[in-house]
Design an enzyme around this catalytic site. Structure first.
Site, short mmCIF file in Angstrom:
data_model
loop_
_atom_site.label_atom_id
_atom_site.label_comp_id
_atom_site.label_asym_id
_atom_site.label_seq_id
_atom_site.Cartn_x
_atom_site.Cartn_y
_atom_site.Cartn_z
N HIS A 60 0.91 -1.29 0.76
CA HIS A 60 -0.18 0.21 -0.19
C HIS A 60 0.66 1.16 0.27
CE1 HIS A 60 1.21 -0.42 4.15
NE2 HIS A 60 0.09 0.55 4.57
N HIS A 62 1.53 3.48 1.73
CA HIS A 62 2.04 4.40 2.75
C HIS A 62 3.21 4.97 3.20
CE1 HIS A 62 -2.01 4.36 6.06
NE2 HIS A 62 -2.57 5.53 5.03
N ASP A 64 5.72 3.62 4.76
CA ASP A 64 6.68 2.87 5.78
C ASP A 64 7.06 2.09 5.00
OD1 ASP A 64 4.18 3.18 6.06
OD2 ASP A 64 4.72 2.27 8.50
N HIS A 140 -7.39 -1.73 6.16
CA HIS A 140 -6.89 -1.01 6.18
C HIS A 140 -6.91 0.94 5.77
CE1 HIS A 140 -2.76 0.47 7.75
NE2 HIS A 140 -2.42 1.16 6.62
N ASP A 210 -0.02 -4.23 6.70
CA ASP A 210 -0.97 -4.09 7.63
C ASP A 210 -2.40 -3.49 7.36
OD1 ASP A 210 1.41 -2.52 7.70
OD2 ASP A 210 0.49 -0.44 7.72
N HIS A 268 5.79 -5.31 12.17
CA HIS A 268 5.46 -4.43 12.12
C HIS A 268 4.87 -3.90 13.19
CE1 HIS A 268 2.71 -0.78 10.83
NE2 HIS A 268 3.16 -0.91 9.81
#
Length: 301
Positions: A60, A62, A64, A140, A210, A268
């Site tokens: 995804h 994001h 990080d 998420h 996530d 994570h």
């Protein structure tokens, strides 16, 4: 099957931990999964050959999980790469990377192929004669997929001590390995089961980055050899899971148990915790075979 953890902590990089990235070696493939900041440094530290990375899977958008991607692509260019690179990720990944390449006048000299994902149902995104990669839709805060990597069954094994009991021409060996029976010149049929052994059991790796707790993915990851499941929080902060779209260690373990996987790897972690062993302590109250990821840790199955 070999898994190298390059980074497994959430949110921001620190001097001693990295955000999410890992390398899966399966059936002679090297797949890079997510690409947080610092990924290319960790690839070097772990002596992973850049030239062998031909497929990158981004869960995804994001930071990080993909902020290291533009740097890695740029380094491939500087190293004179000429082999194609395939990037699989959410719609928008192409715009993000190509805009940076455009504004820095750093277009790649190698073919760069984007496979943008929009489907909310599971789909096959890569397949060859050895491996299949399927998406695992996750829940998420933004569109997000995990990935299921599955070996395909190999050829059956000839048992030569049994083959030699019959007058079987070597020309039939390939067909026999594919599972076919043999018809001798006399008309006698030799059962494949009689002269071969089963191939090695296939392995599978389910990567769930996530996601909040969601049992919809159980049917996709059922009986996996290994499940990597995010475990951002301990029970003391479980109230943050729903709001942030993340899972606790116990929730990850519950998914592992209900999916009947062989091994669960946790990762994570929120950087608020000083001791990641606590994640294993909580998860093993639900599921027995729990491992904890850490930067630079290698798992072989």
């Amino acid at each position: 099957m070999k898994l190298t953890i390059l980074g497994c902590y959430s949110a921001t990089p620190r001097a001693f931990t990295n955000p999410t990235s890992q390398v899966l070696e399966i059936n002679n493939h090297i797949f890079l999964i997510d690409c947080g900041e610092g990924t290319q440094v960790e690839l070097r530290r772990n002596k992973v050959k850049f030239s062998r990375i031909k497929h990158i899977f981004i869960s995804h958008l994001h930071g990080d999980h993909f902020f290291g991607l533009i740097g890695l692509v740029s380094t491939f260019r500087l190293l004179g790469r000429d082999t194609p690179l395939h990037i699989y990720g959410p719609k928008g990944i192409k715009d993000v990377i190509t805009l940076q390449l455009k504004l820095s006048n750093s277009w790649t000299d190698f073919p760069l192929h984007f496979h943008e994902l929009t489907n909310t149902e599971s789909e096959v995104v890569f397949e060859d004669e050895k491996v299949t990669v399927t998406t695992i839709p996750l829940q998420h805060r933004v569109y997000c997929n995990g990935f299921l990597f599955q070996e395909k069954p190999g050829d059956r094994k000839l048992v030569m001590s049994k083959v030699q009991n019959y007058d079987i021409d070597q020309a039939y060996y390939r067909s026999i390995k594919k599972g076919n029976d043999v018809v001798l010149d006399t008309g006698e049929v030799i059962s494949n089961q009689e002269i071969t052994d089963d191939p090695k059991p296939v392995k599978s790796y389910a990567y769930c980055s996530d996601t909040k707790y969601d049992e919809a993915k159980l049917k996709l990851i059922k009986n996996s050899t290994v499940l990597y499941h995010e475990s951002t929080f301990l029970e003391s902060h479980k109230h943050l899971c729903a709001k942030t779209g993340h899972s606790s260690a116990i929730e990850a373990a519950t998914i592992a148990k209900k999916a009947n996987v062989e091994t669960l790897i946790l990762g994570h972690y929120s950087t608020r915790y000083e001791n990641i062993e606590l994640f294993k302590d909580e998860a093993t109250t639900v599921f027995d075979n729990v491992e904890i990821a850490d930067d630079g840790k290698i798992f072989e199955f």
